[in-house]
Design a protein around this motif. Structure first.
Motif, short mmCIF file in Angstrom:
data_model
loop_
_atom_site.label_atom_id
_atom_site.label_comp_id
_atom_site.label_asym_id
_atom_site.label_seq_id
_atom_site.Cartn_x
_atom_site.Cartn_y
_atom_site.Cartn_z
N ILE A 128 -24.88 -8.82 17.52
CA ILE A 128 -24.39 -8.55 16.17
C ILE A 128 -23.83 -7.13 16.13
CG2 ILE A 128 -25.90 -10.18 14.98
CD1 ILE A 128 -27.77 -7.84 14.36
N PRO A 129 -22.94 -6.87 15.16
CA PRO A 129 -22.45 -7.77 14.14
C PRO A 129 -21.63 -8.92 14.73
CG PRO A 129 -21.15 -5.77 14.17
CD PRO A 129 -22.31 -5.53 15.08
N MET A 130 -21.78 -10.08 14.11
CA MET A 130 -21.02 -11.26 14.49
C MET A 130 -20.38 -11.80 13.22
SD MET A 130 -22.44 -14.81 16.18
CE MET A 130 -21.40 -16.27 16.33
N VAL A 131 -19.10 -12.07 13.27
CA VAL A 131 -18.38 -12.54 12.09
C VAL A 131 -17.73 -13.88 12.40
CG1 VAL A 131 -16.56 -12.03 10.40
CG2 VAL A 131 -17.95 -10.17 11.35
N VAL A 132 -18.05 -14.87 11.59
CA VAL A 132 -17.45 -16.20 11.72
C VAL A 132 -16.93 -16.60 10.35
CG1 VAL A 132 -19.01 -16.86 13.60
CG2 VAL A 132 -19.62 -17.40 11.25
#
Length: 305
Positions: free
Chosen positions: A108-112
């Motif tokens: 993270i950060p992970m953006v989907v």
């Protein structure tokens, strides 16, 4: 992001049929949702349903994650400026392990994104604002291709209300911020260094300098090649430093600290100062009051004395 990205990215099936949370816990179809809101394991089905009308950006973050704190305000700013064409759902991975597992949040950060109930991978790690804007523009195009063209009503003045007025940034800080947005990390480093030359006690400049240096170091790294080099030669300090940088930028803080502390313990007297300097640099990025930093400092002190 091809339309095929809508299928098979992650498995959300275990969360689809979860009993709905109380209306206050998540966006309601009867009331216009906020542009930015928190989502939990329990309230996620409502977010999936919302994504059939308007694209939902999902920000997977944690309180201890320094890069998350850098990225989240950028996401909120850009989503807000789009005026309801996107919404932002924030997931605290520590508090919502089922969502973290469903999205396979290894770093993270992970953006989907969610379009029509289907996940679309966007990016991981902290990225510049301009890159966020470009990715969101592509997401809106993909949404249009898949018939997800609704929007969230925004009351008059809501956009301005979400952005409280702030005092103007000092000149060097403003220059650094502008350079970061442009992806010019070397200029941002120079600006922060100039700010510190004027005021050595400028904590914001010192923190910004450490973060920008990290971004500059990882910008062009080939993760697979770097990790292979570090595994092949544990005495290669540059490779060990590069892997630690990648781990911190991806939220794997403890892995980075453990790696460098092990390297410090095995290093010669000549190499130890460089390892200690990199550790201190990463401590500053994560935050001196972070419990993982405190634990790593104690181990470093035991190795020193």
């Amino acid at each position: 992001m091809p339309a095929a990205a809508l299928r098979g990215a992650v498995d959300l099936s275990t969360l689809r049929n979860r009993p709905a949370a109380p209306a206050a816990a998540a966006p309601s179809s009867e009331n216009a949702p906020s542009l930015v809101f928190d989502v939990t394991d329990a309230s996620f089905p409502q977010v999936l349903e919302l994504s059939r009308t308007v694209p939902v950006v999902v920000d997977l973050w944690a309180e201890w994650c320094g890069p998350c704190k850098q990225l989240s305000p950028i996401l909120e700013k850009v989503v807000t400026e789009l005026g309801g064409r996107l919404v932002l759902a924030k997931v605290d991975v520590d508090a919502n392990p089922q969502l973290s597992q469903a999205f396979r949040a290894q770093s993270i950060p992970m953006v989907v994104a969610l379009l029509g109930g289907q996940p679309v991978p966007l990016f991981t790690g902290a990225v510049p604002e301009q890159q966020v804007r470009e990715v969101f523009a592509q997401l809106l195009q993909l949404a249009a291709q898949n018939g997800v063209t609704g929007s969230v009503p925004v009351e008059s003045g809501q956009v301005e209300a979400t952005e409280p007025e702030e005092a103007p940034l000092p000149p060097h800080h403003a220059e650094a911020y502008e350079a970061i947005e442009a992806g010019d990390y070397s200029r941002a480093v120079s600006a922060y260094e100039a700010a510190l030359a004027e005021n050595p006690r400028d904590a914001d400049a010192r923190a910004g300098l450490a973060q920008v240096r990290l971004l500059a170091r990882v910008q062009d790294l080939d993760s697979s090649a770097v990790r292979a080099a570090a595994a092949a030669d544990t005495a290669d300090l540059d490779a060990q430093f590069a892997v630690a940088d990648l781990d911190v930028s991806g939220g794997h803080v403890e892995d980075a600290f453990d790696r460098l502390l092990d390297v410090f313990a095995a290093s010669s007297a000549d190499d130890r100062p460089a390892v200690r300097e990199r550790l201190l640099d990463l401590f500053g990025i994560v935050g001196d009051d972070d419990p993982r930093v405190l634990l790593a400092r104690r181990r470093l002190a035991s190795l020193l004395f």
